[in-house]
Design an enzyme around this catalytic site. Structure first.
Site, mmCIF file in Angstrom:
data_model
loop_
_atom_site.group_PDB
_atom_site.id
_atom_site.type_symbol
_atom_site.label_atom_id
_atom_site.label_comp_id
_atom_site.label_asym_id
_atom_site.label_seq_id
_atom_site.Cartn_x
_atom_site.Cartn_y
_atom_site.Cartn_z
ATOM 1 N NE ARG A 88 -1.234 10.415 1.687
ATOM 2 C CZ ARG A 88 -1.157 9.601 0.555
ATOM 3 N NH1 ARG A 88 -0.153 10.200 -0.246
ATOM 4 N NH2 ARG A 88 -1.700 8.493 0.307
ATOM 5 N NE ARG A 122 -2.204 1.067 -5.969
ATOM 6 C CZ ARG A 122 -2.566 2.087 -5.277
ATOM 7 N NH1 ARG A 122 -2.777 3.293 -5.913
ATOM 8 N NH2 ARG A 122 -2.456 2.050 -3.956
ATOM 9 N NE ARG A 154 1.833 1.023 -3.113
ATOM 10 C CZ ARG A 154 1.059 2.477 -2.926
ATOM 11 N NH1 ARG A 154 0.657 3.168 -4.171
ATOM 12 N NH2 ARG A 154 0.612 2.920 -1.768
ATOM 13 N NE ARG A 165 -2.238 2.794 1.702
ATOM 14 C CZ ARG A 165 -2.167 1.950 0.613
ATOM 15 N NH1 ARG A 165 -2.057 0.655 0.680
ATOM 16 N NH2 ARG A 165 -2.448 2.474 -0.553
HETATM 17 P P1 ADP Z 1 -2.046 5.814 -2.182
HETATM 18 O O1 ADP Z 1 -2.604 6.754 -3.160
HETATM 19 O O2 ADP Z 1 -2.651 4.444 -2.572
HETATM 20 O O3 ADP Z 1 -2.346 5.988 -0.841
HETATM 21 P P2 ADP Z 1 0.664 6.799 -2.175
HETATM 22 O O4 ADP Z 1 1.628 6.138 -3.235
HETATM 23 O O5 ADP Z 1 0.132 8.132 -2.255
HETATM 24 O O6 ADP Z 1 -0.574 5.755 -2.021
HETATM 25 O O7 ADP Z 1 1.237 6.620 -0.484
HETATM 26 C C1 ADP Z 1 1.953 5.405 -0.080
HETATM 27 C C2 ADP Z 1 2.057 5.617 1.163
HETATM 28 O O8 ADP Z 1 3.476 6.862 1.418
HETATM 29 C C3 ADP Z 1 1.269 6.254 2.327
HETATM 30 O O9 ADP Z 1 0.377 5.312 3.102
HETATM 31 C C4 ADP Z 1 2.237 7.213 3.438
HETATM 32 O O10 ADP Z 1 2.778 6.333 4.061
HETATM 33 C C5 ADP Z 1 3.174 7.637 2.432
HETATM 34 N N1 ADP Z 1 3.018 9.018 1.915
HETATM 35 C C6 ADP Z 1 2.947 9.191 0.595
HETATM 36 N N2 ADP Z 1 2.550 10.803 0.391
HETATM 37 C C7 ADP Z 1 2.609 11.159 1.824
HETATM 38 C C8 ADP Z 1 2.470 12.313 2.339
HETATM 39 N N3 ADP Z 1 2.027 13.590 1.465
HETATM 40 N N4 ADP Z 1 2.436 12.585 3.479
HETATM 41 C C9 ADP Z 1 2.589 11.580 4.404
HETATM 42 N N5 ADP Z 1 3.006 10.170 4.093
HETATM 43 C C10 ADP Z 1 2.791 10.195 2.884
HETATM 44 P P1 ADP Z 2 -4.555 6.356 -6.237
HETATM 45 O O1 ADP Z 2 -3.301 7.014 -7.006
HETATM 46 O O2 ADP Z 2 -5.691 7.231 -6.012
HETATM 47 O O3 ADP Z 2 -4.117 5.592 -4.892
HETATM 48 P P2 ADP Z 2 -4.689 4.543 -8.598
HETATM 49 O O4 ADP Z 2 -4.595 5.701 -9.890
HETATM 50 O O5 ADP Z 2 -3.372 3.891 -8.365
HETATM 51 O O6 ADP Z 2 -5.140 5.187 -7.177
HETATM 52 O O7 ADP Z 2 -5.828 3.541 -8.817
HETATM 53 C C1 ADP Z 2 -6.112 2.354 -7.932
HETATM 54 C C2 ADP Z 2 -6.215 1.197 -8.767
HETATM 55 O O8 ADP Z 2 -7.560 1.387 -9.348
HETATM 56 C C3 ADP Z 2 -5.375 0.911 -9.847
HETATM 57 O O9 ADP Z 2 -5.254 -0.515 -9.918
HETATM 58 C C4 ADP Z 2 -6.031 1.403 -11.177
HETATM 59 O O10 ADP Z 2 -5.743 0.688 -12.259
HETATM 60 C C5 ADP Z 2 -7.516 1.145 -10.679
HETATM 61 N N1 ADP Z 2 -8.435 2.371 -11.180
HETATM 62 C C6 ADP Z 2 -8.270 3.661 -11.137
HETATM 63 N N2 ADP Z 2 -9.340 4.292 -11.758
HETATM 64 C C7 ADP Z 2 -10.217 3.430 -11.911
HETATM 65 C C8 ADP Z 2 -11.692 3.307 -12.417
HETATM 66 N N3 ADP Z 2 -12.105 4.575 -12.652
HETATM 67 N N4 ADP Z 2 -12.404 2.265 -12.418
HETATM 68 C C9 ADP Z 2 -11.774 1.370 -12.141
HETATM 69 N N5 ADP Z 2 -10.484 1.100 -11.626
HETATM 70 C C10 ADP Z 2 -9.700 2.096 -11.614
#
Ligand code: ADP
Ligand code: ADP
Ligand code: ZN
Length: 211
Positions: A88, A122, A154, A165
């Protein structure tokens, strides 16, 4: 096959990782999940990381890089892995390229106005499954189809934190696409479509690359 899923929060990285995992038998490695595990167990690292996660900021590179390196050194990663949410930052991308060569980076491109709705709707299960109240609901409300566990939202999926974010993504993470595009391993996928359409595209793309 070593791949990374790239894209803003809510793009569908976790959702798509599941399909790739089932198709190719390589594990999904989500730094977000690994960090949340530390928070849940209340480890010193988890306590430190939580301060950043609650604000929607990135956790400091050195903490995340250590967790990631330890995870990819385990036995189940010998055939490859799917990175979800790493790298990231440029610092993380450098640390990764010192350790392994990625075969592909899948960039899931989603229209910004869809993302807030995806994230605020989500719902998660502690088994790693992800649902959406509107777009991908479980068959019984609030209950995981895979394990019967109780679904939860979450802490950082509330609207204020989500906006932060997305801003952090644009500033610190999105510039990495250019880095991987120059290396010739970045593949854009339109993530605004239904889940199954996207997964079909990603899987056929990865099969082609593997030939
Ligand atoms: P999302 O895909 O919804 O952004 P993640 O589960 O990947 O959520 O990340 C949630 C939080 O965990 C981020 O907002 C950040 O604070 C932290 N995080 C996850 N992966 C990383 C990374 N590679 N570097 C820094 N922070 C991270
Ligand atoms: P990320 O890991 O990139 O943060 P997620 O896979 O957790 O994203 O997806 C975010 C939310 O959107 C979840 O609630 C998931 O069920 C929904 N979602 C994921 N892909 C799609 C799609 N193609 N169309 C509609 N909703 C989706
Ligand atoms: Zn479950």
């Amino acid at each position: 096959m070593k791949i990374a899923l790239f894209g803003p929060p809510g793009a569908g990285k976790g959702t798509q990782a599941r399909f790739i995992e089932d198709e190719f038998g390589i594990p999904q490695i989500s730094t977000g999940d690994l960090l949340r595990e530390h928070v849940r167990k209340d480890t010193p690292l988890g306590r430190e990381a939580k301060r950043y996660m609650d604000r929607g900021d990135l956790v400091p590179d050195e903490l995340v890089i250590d967790i990631l390196k330890e995870r990819i050194s385990r036995d189940d990663c010998v055939k490859g892995f799917i990175l979800d949410g790493f790298p990231r930052s440029l610092e993380q991308a450098k640390a990764l390229s010192d350790a392994v060569d990625l075969d592909a980076v899948i960039n899931i491109v989603v229209d910004e106005n869809l993302l807030v709705r995806r994230i605020t709707g989500r719902r998660m299960c502690s088994c790693g499954a992800t649902y959406h109240v509107e777009f991908d609901p479980p068959s019984r409300e609030g209950i995981c189809d895979r394990c019967g566990g109780k679904l939860y939202q979450r802490d950082d999926d509330r609207e204020e934190t989500v906006i932060k974010r997305l801003e952090v993504y644009r500033k610190q993470t999105e510039p990495l696409t250019e880095h991987y595009r120059k290396l010739g391993i970045l593949h854009d996928v339109d993530g605004s479509r239904p889940i199954e359409e996207i997964s079909k595209d990603i899987i056929s793309l990865l099969k082609k690359l593997g030939e």
